[in-house]
Design a protein around this motif. Structure first.
Motif, PDB file in Angstrom:
ATOM      1  N   THR A 148      39.854 -14.725  12.666  1.00 44.63           N
ATOM      2  CA  THR A 148      38.587 -14.141  13.122  1.00 44.63           C
ATOM      3  C   THR A 148      38.146 -12.991  12.231  1.00 44.63           C
ATOM      4  O   THR A 148      37.035 -12.495  12.369  1.00 44.63           O
ATOM      5  N   GLY A 149      39.019 -12.532  11.341  1.00 46.90           N
ATOM      6  CA  GLY A 149      38.694 -11.412  10.461  1.00 46.90           C
ATOM      7  C   GLY A 149      39.854 -11.112   9.543  1.00 46.90           C
ATOM      8  O   GLY A 149      40.759 -11.938   9.360  1.00 46.90           O
ATOM      9  N   LEU A 150      39.865  -9.915   8.990  1.00 46.50           N
ATOM     10  CA  LEU A 150      40.830  -9.573   7.945  1.00 46.50           C
ATOM     11  C   LEU A 150      42.015  -8.730   8.394  1.00 46.50           C
ATOM     12  O   LEU A 150      42.949  -8.541   7.632  1.00 46.50           O
ATOM     13  N   SER A 151      42.000  -8.210   9.616  1.00 46.03           N
ATOM     14  CA  SER A 151      43.042  -7.307  10.077  1.00 46.03           C
ATOM     15  C   SER A 151      44.031  -8.005  11.006  1.00 46.03           C
ATOM     16  O   SER A 151      43.661  -8.429  12.106  1.00 46.03           O
ATOM     17  N   PRO A 152      45.305  -8.088  10.610  1.00 41.65           N
ATOM     18  CA  PRO A 152      46.300  -8.709  11.498  1.00 41.65           C
ATOM     19  C   PRO A 152      46.439  -7.987  12.841  1.00 41.65           C
ATOM     20  O   PRO A 152      46.787  -8.609  13.840  1.00 41.65           O
ATOM     21  N   GLU A 153      46.158  -6.695  12.873  1.00 44.51           N
ATOM     22  CA  GLU A 153      46.285  -5.924  14.114  1.00 44.51           C
ATOM     23  C   GLU A 153      45.092  -6.128  15.049  1.00 44.51           C
ATOM     24  O   GLU A 153      45.248  -6.102  16.265  1.00 44.51           O
ATOM     25  N   ARG A 154      43.896  -6.318  14.511  1.00 45.81           N
ATOM     26  CA  ARG A 154      42.684  -6.419  15.336  1.00 45.81           C
ATOM     27  C   ARG A 154      42.123  -7.823  15.467  1.00 45.81           C
ATOM     28  O   ARG A 154      41.360  -8.101  16.384  1.00 45.81           O
ATOM     29  N   ASP A 155      42.471  -8.704  14.526  1.00 42.42           N
ATOM     30  CA  ASP A 155      41.903 -10.047  14.508  1.00 42.42           C
ATOM     31  C   ASP A 155      42.946 -11.076  14.917  1.00 42.42           C
ATOM     32  O   ASP A 155      44.096 -10.733  15.162  1.00 42.42           O
ATOM     33  N   ALA A 156      42.525 -12.335  14.983  1.00 40.62           N
ATOM     34  CA  ALA A 156      43.413 -13.382  15.501  1.00 40.62           C
ATOM     35  C   ALA A 156      43.338 -14.645  14.648  1.00 40.62           C
ATOM     36  O   ALA A 156      42.338 -14.916  13.986  1.00 40.62           O
ATOM     37  N   VAL A 157      44.379 -15.443  14.723  1.00 41.55           N
ATOM     38  CA  VAL A 157      44.461 -16.729  14.042  1.00 41.55           C
ATOM     39  C   VAL A 157      43.636 -17.748  14.824  1.00 41.55           C
ATOM     40  O   VAL A 157      43.700 -17.794  16.057  1.00 41.55           O
ATOM     41  N   VAL A 158      42.868 -18.588  14.100  1.00 42.08           N
ATOM     42  CA  VAL A 158      42.110 -19.662  14.748  1.00 42.08           C
ATOM     43  C   VAL A 158      42.527 -21.048  14.251  1.00 42.08           C
ATOM     44  O   VAL A 158      42.143 -22.060  14.837  1.00 42.08           O
ATOM     45  N   GLU A 159      43.322 -21.094  13.172  1.00 41.46           N
ATOM     46  CA  GLU A 159      43.810 -22.386  12.677  1.00 41.46           C
ATOM     47  C   GLU A 159      45.027 -22.157  11.801  1.00 41.46           C
ATOM     48  O   GLU A 159      45.096 -21.183  11.059  1.00 41.46           O
ATOM     49  N   ILE A 160      45.992 -23.075  11.916  1.00 37.67           N
ATOM     50  CA  ILE A 160      47.178 -23.076  11.067  1.00 37.67           C
ATOM     51  C   ILE A 160      47.294 -24.457  10.439  1.00 37.67           C
ATOM     52  O   ILE A 160      47.182 -25.472  11.126  1.00 37.67           O
ATOM     53  N   GLY A 161      47.522 -24.474   9.135  1.00 40.63           N
ATOM     54  CA  GLY A 161      47.797 -25.718   8.428  1.00 40.63           C
ATOM     55  C   GLY A 161      49.015 -25.516   7.541  1.00 40.63           C
ATOM     56  O   GLY A 161      49.184 -24.436   6.970  1.00 40.63           O
ATOM     57  N   ALA A 162      49.855 -26.529   7.441  1.00 41.16           N
ATOM     58  CA  ALA A 162      51.050 -26.421   6.600  1.00 41.16           C
ATOM     59  C   ALA A 162      51.481 -27.808   6.143  1.00 41.16           C
ATOM     60  O   ALA A 162      51.217 -28.807   6.811  1.00 41.16           O
TER      61      ALA A 162
END
Length: 179
Positions: free
Chosen positions: A11-25
């Motif tokens: 959702t943004g650039l800060s791991p503390e304030r933003d959240a993951v919306v997709e993971i690919g591996a």
């Protein structure tokens, strides 16, 4: 080296304030990208207290993931244990590893888990070593430099970026080993 190449959309650039919306591996085994050994999921974003977060329009404009697309997706608390199991004791690779690993470290800590891969490798750093005279090392430029193509609609989606990053990792390690 056998590794797991991964990418996040957020959702943004800060791991503390933003959240993951997709993971690919995807796994790279013996220098080959193993497309059948992949992990891919949308993630419903939540804040530090578990509250629902909305995807800002600026972030949606980059990756194309909308609030509607993640409405019924699992949360990071639900997917992180299975993603960590997928990674196992492998080293991980990402394009700009500090960004993706930062989100993994913070997310894991929030959910009582540990992000501790065998090693963290960065294709940006590998690109700088392979092409020391070049100034740009973003994924689009690196793909062009190596003759790699994104699948249609794949750029800035986790699995599309992972496919190119994995191919770039293989080529960069081959180039650097030959030097």
């Amino acid at each position: 080296m056998n590794v797991v190449v991964f990418d996040l959309e957020t959702t943004g650039l800060s791991p503390e304030r933003d959240a993951v919306v997709e993971i690919g591996a995807v796994r790279v085994v013996d220098g080959r990208v193993e497309e059948t050994q992949k992990y891919e999921t949308l993630v419903r974003p939540t804040g530090a207290g578990g509250e629902r977060m909305l995807i800002p329009w600026r972030a949606e404009r980059v990756h194309g993931i909308s609030n509607e697309m993640v409405e019924d997706a699992p949360t990071l608390a639900e997917v992180l244990p299975e993603f960590l199991e997928f990674v196992g004791d492998s080293a991980v690779v990402a394009h700009n590893i500090g960004f993706d690993a930062g989100f993994m470290r913070v997310g894991a800590a929030r959910h009582g888990l540990l992000w501790k891969p065998a090693a963290e490798l960065c294709t940006v750093q590998l690109s700088r070593r392979a092409f020391p005279r070049e100034r740009a090392h973003n994924l689009t430029v690196l793909a062009e430099r190596l003759g790699l193509n994104f699948a249609p609609g794949g750029r800035h989606r986790s699995f599309g970026d992972v496919q190119v990053t994995a191919q770039a990792y293989v080529r960069l390690t081959e180039m650097l080993a030959a030097k």
